[in-house]
Structures are given as structure tokens and as C-alpha cells.
Scaffold this motif. Structure first.
Motif, PDB file in Angstrom:
ATOM      1  N   PRO A 125      -8.090  -0.102   8.291  1.00  0.00           N
ATOM      2  CA  PRO A 125      -7.438  -0.908   7.258  1.00  0.00           C
ATOM      3  C   PRO A 125      -8.361  -1.906   6.570  1.00  0.00           C
ATOM      4  O   PRO A 125      -9.359  -2.360   7.134  1.00  0.00           O
ATOM      5  CB  PRO A 125      -6.352  -1.648   8.043  1.00  0.00           C
ATOM      6  CG  PRO A 125      -6.954  -1.806   9.408  1.00  0.00           C
ATOM      7  CD  PRO A 125      -7.728  -0.538   9.653  1.00  0.00           C
ATOM      8  N   GLN A 181      -3.081   0.404  13.062  1.00  0.00           N
ATOM      9  CA  GLN A 181      -3.010   0.988  11.720  1.00  0.00           C
ATOM     10  C   GLN A 181      -3.900   2.213  11.611  1.00  0.00           C
ATOM     11  O   GLN A 181      -3.535   3.200  10.957  1.00  0.00           O
ATOM     12  CB  GLN A 181      -3.382  -0.052  10.672  1.00  0.00           C
ATOM     13  CG  GLN A 181      -2.344  -1.138  10.505  1.00  0.00           C
ATOM     14  CD  GLN A 181      -2.539  -1.922   9.219  1.00  0.00           C
ATOM     15  OE1 GLN A 181      -3.032  -1.405   8.231  1.00  0.00           O
ATOM     16  NE2 GLN A 181      -2.137  -3.184   9.236  1.00  0.00           N
ATOM     17  N   GLU A 201      -3.897  -5.098  15.707  1.00  0.00           N
ATOM     18  CA  GLU A 201      -3.195  -4.628  14.514  1.00  0.00           C
ATOM     19  C   GLU A 201      -4.039  -3.617  13.748  1.00  0.00           C
ATOM     20  O   GLU A 201      -3.535  -2.580  13.296  1.00  0.00           O
ATOM     21  CB  GLU A 201      -2.839  -5.811  13.616  1.00  0.00           C
ATOM     22  CG  GLU A 201      -1.983  -5.397  12.431  1.00  0.00           C
ATOM     23  CD  GLU A 201      -1.572  -6.566  11.552  1.00  0.00           C
ATOM     24  OE1 GLU A 201      -1.032  -6.297  10.455  1.00  0.00           O
ATOM     25  OE2 GLU A 201      -1.802  -7.726  11.935  1.00  0.00           O
TER      26      GLU A 201
END
Length: 308
Positions: free
Chosen positions: A296, A284, A280
Motif C-alpha cells: 500500500p 493490505q 495494517e
């Protein structure tokens, strides 16, 4: 503590219609300056997930303005830069072209990174709670020394086998595996490492399995849009999907995964969760240009919702 021993660079990035091949020249309207180096990238990514005060960076920069900026940037991102030493060589630079699909080609001028020394790391840094993060942009012998000191102190070593050395051989890979807890590679690096020690594998999944068994470690493979997988020494395989995105710039995606993985291993979360967080975070990052700009913060990671 998360300790990153590795490279610090300044990245000069140009957006181009197509990445030029040998003998070709393309024009770009301008360029951007970003902070980079696989070591610094991974330190920043880890600090954004783990939080200020959890990450220390060790390496070398030049006695120049680029070096000043690199150190200031680490501190601005919550990384302890007290172990970044000045060298007589210039600060490392990376020259990056990014095409319209977000793919990149990178040339790195190592500079001060080639002077990085494990001797800069005091013995007090090494203990059972140390998570050491390594790459292949500083001298291998120095990285290996740091890994062995960490292992001897019952710490954890995450070694990102990137970029693969042009002259990687069986002895190098065997020594690396023996000093590593988590081997982090992409599909091509997995196959290259397995081939270097004479292990037959035609697919990266099989290469990961033989490397994990050979080194009695966890081998983690990042596979872009296919997500990531981890294979343990006993053959257990875990997978995490990659979020469906349209990338803007993939520069630093692998380093973002590595930093997020280090943060999760430091927190002793389940390996499956660590893989999901890494995927993830990397996705991002791909939504913004530059190696570090899109990395992030913890609060943006859905897999960590509700955690401090």
C-alpha cells in the motif's frame, strides 16, 4: 535516509490446488512474473510509505533482461537504484507456488545476490540519520560489515532474520545481535535464534524477551493473524493486532511489514504506531497477488491518516 542492502529477484508464481510435497507434481494452468527478493520488496514497501527519494537500494543483479527489469521497477517505485551493481551471475529468481488458501512455498535461486558486497557502499552513506535494513539473502559477512559500519556511525540497523540459514550458529547470532538495533523475526525465527545462542524458550514471546535482553535491542515478532509484538531490552512489551482479512496471497507480507517499519523508524514515530502501521500494511498486501503489487501507499494506511 533508508538504505536497504539485500536481494533482488524475479518471482515466477504459480497458483496450485495444493502445494506439492516431496516426489509430488501438481499442474497449474499458467504462471505470473513478479518482482521480488526480500531486499527489493522491503525497499519498495518502505518507499511507498516514506515517499520518493527516501529509500536507496544496494545489491547485485545480472547482466540480463531480468536485471534490467528489476532496476527499472525500483526506480518506478521511487527507490534510488544507483547502488545496484551488475554481476556476472544471473539475476536471482524465486519459484513460488500459492495454494487456494493463499499460503505459499518458495524456492530461491540466489544468482547475483551471492555477489552482493558491502564494498559497494560508500562511507558517505553512513551517519546518525541512516536506517539500514538487512535480511539473510545476501552473504552474511557482507551484511554484518554494513551493519557494523552503520552502528559505528550512530545509525540504526533493522535486521530481518529471514530466511534462517540452515547452518545458523551461536557465533553468527551473537555477532548479528551486537550490530542490530531492531531484530525482526517471525514466531519460528525467534525460537530458532534463541536456541542458537542457548537461550531456553518454548514460546515466541519468551524468545523475543531473551533476544532483546541478550542484544540490548528491540525484538519485533510478526505472528500472522495474531499481529505483532515488540519487546525492548528492559522487558517492556507492546502489541498490535492484525486486521481481520481473507488473504489472497501472503507472499511478501513480512517484507511489507519490514518496509513499513523502516519508514516509521526513520520518521521516529512511537514504536506502538510503527507496529500498527506494519500490521495494517502487511494485511493490505495480502489482499492482492504478488510480492509487491499489493503493497500500500501511505494514503491507504488508516494509522497514518492526516500525515504527510
Amino acid at each position: 535516509m533508508i538504505l536497504v542492502f539485500g536481494s533482488l529477484n524475479i518471482d515466477l508464481v504459480a497458483q496450485v490446488p495444493v502445494i506439492p510435497g516431496p516426489g509430488r507434481t501438481v499442474l497449474a494452468p499458467s504462471y505470473q512474473t513478479h518482482f521480488g527478493g526480500k531486499g527489493a520488496n522491503q525497499a519498495v514497501a518502505a518507499a511507498r510509505i516514506a515517499g520518493p527519494g527516501q529509500v536507496r537500494m544496494a545489491g547485485r543483479v545480472g547482466r540480463d533482461g531480468f536485471g534490467d527489469s528489476a532496476i527499472e521497477n525500483l526506480r518506478a517505485n521511487g527507490v534510488d537504484a544507483g547502488l545496484v551493481v551488475r554481476a556476472d551471475e544471473p539475476t536471482g529468481c524465486a519459484f513460488i507456488t500459492v495454494d487456494q488458501a493463499g499460503e505459499n512455498a518458495i524456492t530461491v535461486a540466489s544468482g547475483a545476490n551471492l555477489a552482493a558486497s558491502a564494498g559497494d557502499l560508500p562511507a558517505s552513506l553512513f551517519g546518525a540519520d541512516t536506517v539500514l535494513v538487512l535480511q539473510m539473502e545476501v552473504p552474511f559477512a557482507q551484511a554484518l560489515d554494513a551493519a557494523r559500519r552503520t552502528t559505528a556511525a550512530s545509525g540504526t540497523v533493522i535486521w530481518n532474520l529471514a530466511p534462517v540459514p540452515a547452518k545458523m550458529n551461536s557465533e553468527m547470532v551473537t555477532e548479528l545481535l551486537a550490530a542490530t538495533s531492531y531484530l525482526l523475526v517471525n514466531e519460528h525465527e525467534a525460537l530458532d535464534a534463541a536456541a542458537a545462542i542457548g537461550l531456553a524458550a518454548s514460546e515466541y514471546e519468551a524468545a523475543a524477551a531473551v533476544l532483546a535482553k541478550a542484544g540490548n535491542l528491540v525484538c519485533i515478532v510478526t505472528a500472522g493473524a495474531q499481529g505483532a509484538l515488540a519487546v525492548t531490552a528492559d522487558g517492556t512489551c507492546l502489541r498490535a493486532p492484525a486486521p481481520d482479512i481473507t488473504p489472497v496471497d501472503t507472499t511478501g507480507a513480512g517484507d511489507t511489514f519490514a518496509g513499513a517499519l523502516a519508514a516509521m523508524i526513520h520518521e521516529k514515530v512511537p514504536l506502538q504506531t510503527a507496529l500498527e502501521v506494519g500490521c495494517e500494511a502487511a494485511a493490505q498486501k495480502c489482499l492482492k497477488p504478488g510480492a509487491q503489487a499489493g503493497m500500500p501507499l501511505r494514503g491507504a494506511i488508516a494509522a497514518l491518516a492526516g500525515t504527510a
